[in-house]
Design a protein around this motif. Structure first.
Motif, short mmCIF file in Angstrom:
data_model
loop_
_atom_site.label_atom_id
_atom_site.label_comp_id
_atom_site.label_asym_id
_atom_site.label_seq_id
_atom_site.Cartn_x
_atom_site.Cartn_y
_atom_site.Cartn_z
N GLN A 125 -23.30 -12.74 -23.07
CA GLN A 125 -22.53 -11.21 -23.48
C GLN A 125 -21.38 -10.75 -22.72
N VAL A 126 -20.11 -10.71 -22.89
CA VAL A 126 -19.42 -10.38 -21.93
C VAL A 126 -18.12 -8.50 -22.79
N THR A 127 -18.65 -8.02 -21.79
CA THR A 127 -18.17 -7.26 -22.13
C THR A 127 -17.46 -6.20 -21.56
N VAL A 128 -15.89 -5.74 -22.21
CA VAL A 128 -14.47 -4.95 -21.41
C VAL A 128 -14.03 -4.10 -21.86
N SER A 129 -14.56 -2.89 -21.01
CA SER A 129 -15.17 -1.62 -20.74
C SER A 129 -12.79 -1.28 -20.05
N SER A 130 -12.96 -0.62 -21.40
CA SER A 130 -10.68 0.12 -21.06
C SER A 130 -10.94 1.45 -20.62
N ALA B 64 -11.01 -3.43 -17.56
CA ALA B 64 -10.17 -4.16 -18.16
C ALA B 64 -9.01 -4.09 -17.58
N GLY B 65 -8.45 -5.54 -16.52
CA GLY B 65 -8.10 -6.10 -15.75
C GLY B 65 -8.69 -6.67 -14.53
N GLY B 66 -10.15 -6.51 -14.97
CA GLY B 66 -10.95 -6.92 -13.64
C GLY B 66 -11.50 -8.76 -14.38
N SER B 67 -12.30 -8.83 -13.70
CA SER B 67 -12.43 -10.42 -13.74
C SER B 67 -14.12 -11.02 -14.03
N LEU B 68 -14.16 -11.36 -14.17
CA LEU B 68 -15.88 -12.66 -14.40
C LEU B 68 -15.66 -13.72 -14.59
N GLU C 37 -10.30 -6.99 -25.94
CA GLU C 37 -9.93 -7.51 -27.12
C GLU C 37 -10.95 -9.54 -26.53
N ASP C 38 -11.20 -9.12 -25.15
CA ASP C 38 -11.94 -10.44 -24.95
C ASP C 38 -13.79 -10.12 -24.95
N THR C 39 -14.07 -9.08 -25.33
CA THR C 39 -15.08 -8.56 -25.64
C THR C 39 -15.51 -9.35 -26.59
#
Length: 125
Positions: A120-125, A14-18, A92-94
């Motif tokens: 697939q994009v997975t965002v960990s909090s 979370a807070g990162g970029s892809l 919630e961008d996952t």
């Protein structure tokens, strides 16, 4: 035959970029629109961003309110590669992110004709 191939998905904090990319082939249209949809687990597919291309020129992009100010869509000089820069990612961008295209660029945000296989994009909090 139009083909769309996505790349660049993965895991981010979370807070990162892809950055996602989508390579389009088989295009024979003078005007078209490309964009991105996503589908989160248990939810319907939703529009993320769209960018029309007319007469070799890329016009202004449209964004869903949920990503406005955080995501940026762009193309390379040929218009055949579409990028989605995703900053300040949230859990919630996952989702699975799909590249889309339609000869009628006005259809891209609603019912695009061509779809990629998704990444697939997975965002960990």
């Amino acid at each position: 035959q139009v083909q769309l191939v996505e790349a660049g998905g993965g895991l981010a904090q979370a807070g990162g970029s892809l950055r996602l990319s989508c390579a389009a082939s088989g295009l024979s249209f003078g005007a078209y629109g490309m964009g991105w949809f996503r589908q989160a687990p248990g939810k319907e597919r939703e529009f993320v961003a769209a960018m029309p291309r007319i007469g070799g020129l890329t016009l202004g992009a449209r964004y869903a309110d949920s990503v406005k100010g955080r995501f940026t869509v762009s193309t390379d000089s040929t218009g055949n590669v579409l990028y989605l820069q995703m900053n300040d990612l949230k859990s919630e961008d996952t989702a699975i992110y799909y590249c889309v295209l339609d000869e009628d660029w006005t259809m891209v945000p609603t019912q695009p004709r061509y779809w990629g296989q998704g990444t697939q994009v997975t965002v960990s909090s």
